[in-house]
Write a protein that holds these residues in place. Sequence first.
Motif, mmCIF file in Angstrom:
data_model
loop_
_atom_site.group_PDB
_atom_site.id
_atom_site.type_symbol
_atom_site.label_atom_id
_atom_site.label_comp_id
_atom_site.label_asym_id
_atom_site.label_seq_id
_atom_site.Cartn_x
_atom_site.Cartn_y
_atom_site.Cartn_z
ATOM 1 N N UNK B 38 0.487 -1.050 -0.358
ATOM 2 C CA UNK B 38 -0.246 -0.322 -0.194
ATOM 3 C C UNK B 38 1.512 1.472 0.025
ATOM 4 N N UNK B 40 4.508 1.952 -0.565
ATOM 5 C CA UNK B 40 5.501 1.807 -1.352
ATOM 6 C C UNK B 40 4.465 1.982 -2.942
ATOM 7 N N UNK B 41 3.697 1.859 -2.943
ATOM 8 C CA UNK B 41 2.620 1.292 -4.964
ATOM 9 C C UNK B 41 2.060 2.758 -5.040
ATOM 10 N N UNK B 42 1.584 3.141 -4.176
ATOM 11 C CA UNK B 42 0.945 4.626 -4.298
ATOM 12 C C UNK B 42 2.123 5.434 -3.918
ATOM 13 N N UNK B 45 3.094 5.846 -7.129
ATOM 14 C CA UNK B 45 2.995 6.276 -8.178
ATOM 15 C C UNK B 45 2.991 8.161 -8.295
ATOM 16 N N UNK B 48 6.179 8.728 -9.704
ATOM 17 C CA UNK B 48 6.152 8.387 -11.453
ATOM 18 C C UNK B 48 5.815 9.736 -12.011
ATOM 19 N N UNK B 53 6.821 9.795 -14.977
ATOM 20 C CA UNK B 53 6.599 8.007 -15.976
ATOM 21 C C UNK B 53 5.251 8.056 -15.557
ATOM 22 N N UNK B 55 0.230 9.045 -14.851
ATOM 23 C CA UNK B 55 -0.497 9.813 -14.336
ATOM 24 C C UNK B 55 -0.101 11.771 -15.454
ATOM 25 N N UNK B 57 -1.473 13.124 -17.052
ATOM 26 C CA UNK B 57 -2.472 14.435 -17.411
ATOM 27 C C UNK B 57 -3.264 14.413 -15.894
ATOM 28 N N UNK B 58 -2.741 14.079 -15.068
ATOM 29 C CA UNK B 58 -4.411 14.026 -13.864
ATOM 30 C C UNK B 58 -2.805 15.322 -12.919
ATOM 31 N N UNK B 62 -4.250 16.279 -7.207
ATOM 32 C CA UNK B 62 -5.484 15.756 -7.493
ATOM 33 C C UNK B 62 -4.911 14.174 -6.746
ATOM 34 N N UNK B 63 -3.222 13.863 -7.591
ATOM 35 C CA UNK B 63 -2.596 12.501 -7.056
ATOM 36 C C UNK B 63 -2.571 13.089 -5.535
ATOM 37 N N UNK B 66 -5.950 12.330 -3.247
ATOM 38 C CA UNK B 66 -6.885 11.449 -3.853
ATOM 39 C C UNK B 66 -6.537 10.485 -2.690
ATOM 40 N N UNK B 67 -4.978 10.017 -2.920
ATOM 41 C CA UNK B 67 -4.329 8.816 -2.679
ATOM 42 C C UNK B 67 -3.355 8.504 -1.812
ATOM 43 N N UNK B 70 -4.515 7.310 2.109
ATOM 44 C CA UNK B 70 -4.309 5.624 1.808
ATOM 45 C C UNK B 70 -3.473 5.303 1.874
#
Lengths: 159, 174
Positions: B38, B40-42, B45, B48, B53, B55, B57-58, B62-63, B66-67, B70
């Motif tokens: 959870x 390291x995955x988030x 991103x 990246x 590398x 996302x 266009x986000x 917001x990244x 939103x993330x 979590x």
Amino acid sequence: MSLQPFFEWMGGLRFSAFFLESVWPTPIVQCIHLVSVAVFVGALLLVDLRLLGQGLKETPLPQVARAAEPWLFGSFVVLVVTGIPQMSSTALKQYYSPFFWWKMEMLLLGVILTVTIRRKMASTEESQLGPVWPKVVALTSIALWTSVTIGARLIGLLS
Amino acid sequence: MLRALFEWVDVMPSSISLRESLNGYVYLLTAHVVSMGLVAGIIGYWDMRLAGMALKWVPVSKVKSGLFPWMYAGVAVNAFTGFLMLYSQPMRYYPNFWFWLKMGLLVVVAANAAYFHLSIEKTVDEWEHDPVAPFKARLAGYVSLVFWVGVITTGRMTAYSGLVPQWWIDLGLG
């Protein structure tokens, strides 16, 4: 039909002996496997959180799914490639471990869900999905892949 | 001094009972691995996105909004389970080369994140819609990615306490 002869054959391969007898290849493969777990979980959660109405909720679902997909499949390939030597070099330990079979069953269900319903759902116009099914699919996906991870860790700890 | 601290924890009744519990370590390590995904995955991103590398266009904010909640939930579980493993087996980790290397790498990722937060992120409103972030932000993303790979790798390697440089063994910490 028992798979035992297959596991015995796998354990007897020179490939398996190489991993058992040398020092660094196994830990290196395990490290790559674990880094790939992080990449895979990240790509998985991006879409599952979005299906739950969380995460990148202002970005259209198909766009989130497209961003995640190459990393999801790429890391899955690396996970399989680095999983094979870990399985074959300890083949009979795996065969007799209930956690190995639990992991493989959950893995099979996880893959089926991911490439069928979840994939179709992620490319569909959201207004057609309704409020319930995306959440059901996301929670099922999270539950299945968490089970895979737990099973995997328990092979090493309890077998 | 550090050794005295670890030895002091080692004989605490709560440390001993957790160390000697049948499945305590099993539960802790399993929860540590799941929550690691959870966290390291988030973060991966997020890095990246900064590095250009994924996302692209986000918007960056917001990244984050939103993330990150979590990710923080994952950090809570991850840090708690990690601390308890250390607390229950301090003298297993004290002489462990990989454990200390991992702690050092965690300091680097924290310093990198803090520097990013206090410098280029201050102007995030100006560049958050750019598919490719400014150089300083991209650099922070790349540094974080590389060092998080190091954190995960050295964490896995703590199981291989004998696979370490000779000079470390010569220190005679064990």
